[in-house]
Scaffold this motif. Sequence first.
Motif, PDB file in Angstrom:
ATOM      1  N   ARG A  23      -8.895  17.403   7.677  1.00  0.00           N
ATOM      2  CA  ARG A  23      -9.551  18.672   7.945  1.00  0.00           C
ATOM      3  C   ARG A  23     -10.748  18.482   8.882  1.00  0.00           C
ATOM      4  O   ARG A  23     -10.917  19.234   9.852  1.00  0.00           O
ATOM      5  N   LEU A  27     -11.312  19.997  12.561  1.00  0.00           N
ATOM      6  CA  LEU A  27     -12.470  20.855  12.836  1.00  0.00           C
ATOM      7  C   LEU A  27     -13.277  20.331  14.020  1.00  0.00           C
ATOM      8  O   LEU A  27     -13.838  21.106  14.796  1.00  0.00           O
ATOM      9  N   ILE A 340      -4.023  22.730  10.006  1.00  0.00           N
ATOM     10  CA  ILE A 340      -4.900  22.876   8.830  1.00  0.00           C
ATOM     11  C   ILE A 340      -4.194  23.674   7.740  1.00  0.00           C
ATOM     12  O   ILE A 340      -4.313  23.371   6.542  1.00  0.00           O
ATOM     13  N   SER A 345      -3.480  22.487  -0.224  1.00  0.00           N
ATOM     14  CA  SER A 345      -4.807  22.906  -0.684  1.00  0.00           C
ATOM     15  C   SER A 345      -4.797  23.210  -2.167  1.00  0.00           C
ATOM     16  O   SER A 345      -3.749  23.510  -2.753  1.00  0.00           O
ATOM     17  N   LEU A 350     -12.278  21.699  -0.843  1.00  0.00           N
ATOM     18  CA  LEU A 350     -13.512  21.615  -0.082  1.00  0.00           C
ATOM     19  C   LEU A 350     -14.600  20.809  -0.778  1.00  0.00           C
ATOM     20  O   LEU A 350     -15.678  20.603  -0.214  1.00  0.00           O
ATOM     21  N   TYR A 368     -19.465  22.374   9.872  1.00  0.00           N
ATOM     22  CA  TYR A 368     -18.031  22.255   9.585  1.00  0.00           C
ATOM     23  C   TYR A 368     -17.541  23.389   8.696  1.00  0.00           C
ATOM     24  O   TYR A 368     -16.432  23.909   8.874  1.00  0.00           O
ATOM     25  N   LEU A 372     -14.692  26.118   9.717  1.00  0.00           N
ATOM     26  CA  LEU A 372     -13.553  26.435   8.857  1.00  0.00           C
ATOM     27  C   LEU A 372     -13.510  27.925   8.543  1.00  0.00           C
ATOM     28  O   LEU A 372     -12.436  28.541   8.538  1.00  0.00           O
ATOM     29  N   SER A 373     -14.663  28.528   8.309  1.00  0.00           N
ATOM     30  CA  SER A 373     -14.682  29.965   8.008  1.00  0.00           C
ATOM     31  C   SER A 373     -14.263  30.767   9.238  1.00  0.00           C
ATOM     32  O   SER A 373     -13.570  31.780   9.127  1.00  0.00           O
ATOM     33  N   HIS A 489     -14.517  36.279   6.277  1.00  0.00           N
ATOM     34  CA  HIS A 489     -14.919  34.935   6.706  1.00  0.00           C
ATOM     35  C   HIS A 489     -16.391  34.680   6.386  1.00  0.00           C
ATOM     36  O   HIS A 489     -16.781  33.568   6.012  1.00  0.00           O
TER      37      HIS A 489
END
Length: 503
Positions: A23, A27, A340, A345, A350, A368, A372-373, A489
Amino acid sequence: MMDLFLSEPSWKDVVDDDSTGSRISLLKDLETVIWSTVGRAESRLWLCNTIAGLNCVTFLDQRHLFQNFLRTRGLKRDFASHLLHFMFDVSPHKLGSVLARRSHVLDKFFEGNPNRVSQWFTCSSSGGGLEQGKGFRALSQFAFKNRDICWEELEWKGKHGQSPAVVATKPHYFLDLDVQQTVENFLENVPEFWSSDEFSESVKDGDIFFIDRSFFLHYFIDLMYKEEFKDVLDVVNEFLMQQPFSSLCGRLLIALDDQDLCYFVESLCKSVGPRMEHQHFNEISNLFVILVFKCGAYGSIDQLLLLNAVTAQGRQVLRLLRDEEAREPKEKINEIMSKISAIPSNPNSLTPIIKNKYKMETIEVVKYLGLLSWLLFYRLSQECRTRECWESVFMNNQISFRNTNEHALPDEDGPLENCSGFDSSSSIRVKRRRKKKARKKRRIYDQNEDSDDEVLNFDSFQSNTRSWLLSTDGYSSAWGSEDLPDYLHRQCLSKWTTWLFEK
């Protein structure tokens, strides 16, 4: 399934597997692509816009923040220049009052410059009356009041001069003055005029600045940095206290280089951060400042620019990617998003990042999480186009929702049907005035039903205008499809960073 990671993970067992490293690697690739798409000038402008949009900065805060850039002699002249130009535009009278107390220095301004003399000491006759410019009025008033010391210095265009007694009864005779020669005489022989109340009053409103801005710009900068007159700084401080913070940012932040802009953001966060610390992260306008303040070590301007882009200006980044010239970056982002999304998951995915198993600086961790958001924002914007898709996202992420459709048609015999979603206990009634609106729309559709080209697919219309009340904000706002990616987000980022700073 689209996982928003909104459920708090278990903090006891942090498994640092290959998926976390994958991840972070992806990113980093995303960061590179965004930088290749967003220009530096654009990202600086976005940062300035975010700062200007803050609504929690007091007048004392803003005075202190901008005043810091006036205290270093010589090095901040560009900033002082922008500030003075701003004052010339919106409050010339403030600096005009300073100049009026030193009006005697303006003899050098007019000396040997006929163009400036003609612009300030002009007069015209129209409509049977006398319209005097400010300089001409000051000259004529002073001359008549002090005729015993300066009347002989007046130059007349006619063959003979006018006596004070005649001018007293016929003031329009002053129009016969040879203004250029008279001013030259006053410059040489009547020094009292340049420090008189009449002349000081004429320059008090600051209109004289527009004759030659450059001259007065250098004059006031010299006062600020060479002679250090307190009254100049007093009016500057007063101006900084009175202007809206957004206006000051819009005009002044552009004058700062990267290092100074970074310092400004740091100073701003230190100033307003403590009283914002306990505010909820869902305050969109303050989210960026709260995050930067909580990071403690602020990092470089590049980190601030990127963090702002993905947290506060996500829509602007997406706008650039939708440009035809951004086809390649968009393809790369789609590839990163797919990779991703393919990583398995779970609620603890996270945890290694939030617990910072990689010993990164806090602001880098936040960066980061912000990336991701934003990727979730991008995916929601690309993939969620229907009611079913949105409601699937809500249910898969345990977000209770209430379906509200303001454009639903009423039954003839009763109120609108109550719409409900994941939260089956909820219901919403549309007001009577909305019923009338809907009936009117229905009549319009009925009138046009025979025309295939003009028929509106009402089911599609309903779907596009549908909105939801969500449990994430206590069902307080109706969120439509256009706003949901941005809202969700930020909701994700606020959750993740809350866990980060609490753990």
